[in-house]
Scaffold this motif. Structure first.
Motif, PDB file in Angstrom:
ATOM      1  N   LYS A 291     -12.691 -31.012  74.767  1.00 42.78           N
ATOM      2  CA  LYS A 291     -13.796 -30.257  75.372  1.00 42.78           C
ATOM      3  C   LYS A 291     -13.387 -29.748  76.754  1.00 42.78           C
ATOM      4  N   ASN A 292     -12.608 -30.556  77.465  1.00 46.29           N
ATOM      5  CA  ASN A 292     -12.192 -30.202  78.819  1.00 46.29           C
ATOM      6  C   ASN A 292     -10.857 -29.485  78.861  1.00 46.29           C
ATOM      7  N   SER A 293     -10.082 -29.622  77.838  1.00 45.03           N
ATOM      8  CA  SER A 293      -8.753 -29.001  77.819  1.00 45.03           C
ATOM      9  C   SER A 293      -8.853 -27.604  77.224  1.00 45.03           C
ATOM     10  N   THR A 294      -8.346 -26.651  77.959  1.00 49.98           N
ATOM     11  CA  THR A 294      -8.374 -25.266  77.501  1.00 49.98           C
ATOM     12  C   THR A 294      -7.223 -25.035  76.541  1.00 49.98           C
ATOM     13  N   VAL A 295      -7.543 -24.761  75.280  1.00 53.76           N
ATOM     14  CA  VAL A 295      -6.522 -24.482  74.282  1.00 53.76           C
ATOM     15  C   VAL A 295      -6.189 -23.008  74.348  1.00 53.76           C
ATOM     16  N   SER A 298      -7.555 -19.576  72.391  1.00 57.34           N
ATOM     17  CA  SER A 298      -8.804 -19.863  71.681  1.00 57.34           C
ATOM     18  C   SER A 298      -8.577 -20.357  70.258  1.00 57.34           C
ATOM     19  N   ALA A 299      -7.578 -21.181  70.054  1.00 58.60           N
ATOM     20  CA  ALA A 299      -7.415 -21.825  68.750  1.00 58.60           C
ATOM     21  C   ALA A 299      -8.585 -22.776  68.523  1.00 58.60           C
ATOM     22  N   VAL A 300      -8.908 -23.035  67.267  1.00 55.77           N
ATOM     23  CA  VAL A 300     -10.073 -23.844  66.922  1.00 55.77           C
ATOM     24  C   VAL A 300      -9.642 -25.292  66.667  1.00 55.77           C
ATOM     25  N   VAL A 301     -10.395 -26.242  67.243  1.00 57.10           N
ATOM     26  CA  VAL A 301     -10.083 -27.663  67.086  1.00 57.10           C
ATOM     27  C   VAL A 301     -11.314 -28.385  66.557  1.00 57.10           C
TER      28      VAL A 301
END
Length: 555
Positions: A291-295, A298-301
């Motif tokens: 939630k806090n880590s910017t992937v 914008s890949a989906v986790v």
């Protein structure tokens, strides 16, 4: 009156003189008696037939003769000492021969003859009478002849000893070296066992920093529940046109590296979907991190707990049922004699606690976990992705279910290493020379899996192995069985293994690999990681996260 006085003085003087004379005569008598005893004593010969002996009387006799400056007596004493020294030397080499067992009967006979030859010289009548049993002066000619014979014997002794000395010294060194090697090998064996055990503990224990990170993330979730509410499922989670990954782990930092490295090297990161499954205890920490880590891109986790898959229960999953058995718990948790670790029958790696976790066995239920997907790429949490992986979804699987890199070379890593081919069920169904492959980066065709009902096949074999007679614990052996003749071999550049145990992997091979795998005990998040490989993993860590500094990660 004067006469009387003189007479008395003369009488006193005469008395004193008589007393002194008596004392002097007494000392002289004692001196001659002592000398007579000394000269009347005959010395024994200095050498017996087997060993040297010098009596006190002989030494006293020669010392007394030396006082009289008899040069022949002194010379005889030196010859005596010279001969005695060489007999001692011969006897010493004889003891070496007994210890080393070098031509023992022959060598001992040689040394015994040498000692006897020197000793026998003193027994010759001519020398015994003229040199050792006489009270008069020694005959110089006889002494010279005796000296010559002694020197000849000593010369022969030295020649023989000189020929064998080097051999004896080498044999002693060899024997000492063998003893040392044996002792070192024993210590090395013990050290290897202790090292393997210590390495396993270090590898499978949770580092303090990793535990701290999980606790900090969980605390954040408890403190701010409104921020971390569960999101609604996204359409991308079930979109078969996207690139889907499955990662099963309870290690937050390891999973983050897998995701970050994959997205960083992807050409179209927004098309990549990551399905992360963890246990209930680490679910909150995993969700807070992502939630806090910017992937990037914008890949989906998706983060879920294994407990959310309700069909995974002991009535359906053989492994869960077996993990609940008293026998298996005894195998893991009791230190009976039958559980003693050895390299042949009960390898320590099979007592690894990870085999008790359902996370390790989820890979066999991918078609049921993701029913709307056609293909999925399974990744272990100890891999790093270095190149774009989208080409894997375009590989022609030739009707196979599992796409994997083979690990066999020559006779190594064949099926015979992982399965018990002494069991008839294994021997009749599988080829011991079949090539094994690696779990850790596997492309699964889920449609083909469902069509061939391989989950049922897996259950069949897992039930048969409840007593662990077909294979030891782990997921690779049942994987080799389940996907036997159903595995598509991928190019080795897709997946390079061994960074967690093999320091000799070339950097060229690593740099050309799409995925590198830290399989082995030396995981990159541990202090025991190999320093030459660790930067390949740490460069994908998000160091900007506050929790990293709080938990003192030494990366």
């Amino acid at each position: 009156m004067a006469l009387i006085v003189r007479s008395s003085r003369g009488s006193a003087s005469s008395s004193v003189f008589s007393h002194r004379f008596f004392i002097s005569a007494l000392f002289a008598l004692l001196f001659f008696l002592t000398a007579s005893l000394l000269f009347s004593s005959r010395p024994t010969h200095f050498i017996t037939t087997s060993e040297t002996r010098t009596t006190g009387r002989a030494h006293t006799h020669r010392a007394f003769l030396a006082l009289k400056s008899d040069q022949f007596k002194t010379r005889l004493d030196l010859i005596h000492k010279h001969a005695t020294d060489h007999i001692v030397l011969v006897n010493a080499y004889g003891s070496y021969a007994r210890k080393l067992k070098i031509e023992i009967s022959k060598q001992l006979k040689v040394y015994e003859d040498l000692a006897k030859n020197i000793s026998d010289l003193t027994l010759k009548p001519i020398y015994r009478t003229a040199l050792y049993e006489t009270d008069g002066p020694l005959d110089e000619e006889v002494l010279k002849q005796f000296e010559k014979e002694v020197k000849d014997k000593i010369k022969i002794t030295r020649l023989i000893i000189g020929e064998t000395k080097e051999s004896y010294d080498n044999q002693l060194k060899i024997q000492k070296l063998k003893d040392t090697i044996f002792a070192v090998q024993d210590l090395l064996t013990k050290a290897k066992k202790n090292g393997a055990f210590a390495s396993l503990i270090a590898a499978k224990s949770t580092p303090k920093s990793l535990h701290c990170l999980a606790m900090q993330l969980m605390g954040e979730r408890i403190e701010h529940p409104e921020i971390y509410r569960d999101d609604e499922p996204k359409l991308e989670f079930e979109d078969p046109t996207l690139y889907h990954y499955a990662i099963f782990s309870d290690n937050v930092i390891a999973v983050s590296v897998v995701v970050n490295s994959t997205v960083t090297n992807a050409e179209e990161p927004w098309k990549h979907v990551f399905h992360i499954v963890t246990d209930k205890m680490n679910l909150a920490a995993m969700k807070v991190w992502f939630k806090n880590s910017t992937v990037e891109g914008s890949a989906v986790v998706e983060v879920k707990a294994v407990e959310e898959y309700t069909f995974l229960n002991s009535s359906y999953v053989p492994v869960l049922r077996q993990l609940e058995s008293a026998e298996l718990q005894k195998f893991y948790f009791e230190n009976g004699a039958e559980n003693t670790t050895n390299d042949e029958n009960n390898n320590i790696q099979f007592r690894n606690p990870k085999y008790l976790s359902m996370l390790n066995h989820l890979r066999f239920y991918l078609p049921e976990m993701y029913p709307k997907l056609h293909r999925i790429l399974f990744l272990d949490d100890d891999v790093v992705v270095q190149k774009d992986l989208t080409a894997l979804w375009k590989v022609d699987m030739d009707g196979k279910v599992n796409g994997a890199v083979e690990t066999c070379f020559g006779p190594f890593n064949r099926y015979a290493r992982y399965l018990n081919f002494s069991h008839p069920l294994i021997r009749d169904r599988f080829n011991p020379k079949a090539c094994a492959w690696a779990f850790g980066m596997n492309m699964f065709d889920l449609d083909a899996w469902r069509r061939e009902k391989l989950t049922d096949e897996y259950h069949y074999w897992q039930d048969l192995n409840e007593d662990r007679t077909l294979w030891q614990l782990g997921t690779l052996p049942p994987g080799l069985i389940t996907f036997y003749s159903r595995t598509k071999s991928l190019d080795k550049k897709w997946h390079v293994l061994g960074l967690g145990y093999n320091p000799s992997i070339s950097m060229d091979e690593i740099n050309n690999a799409a995925v590198i795998h830290f399989n082995g005990n030396m995981k990159p998040w541990l202090d025991i990681a190999m320093n030459q490989f660790k930067p390949l993993w740490t460069k994908y860590i998000n160091r900007t996260m506050t929790y990293m500094q709080m938990c003192n990660f030494g990366l």
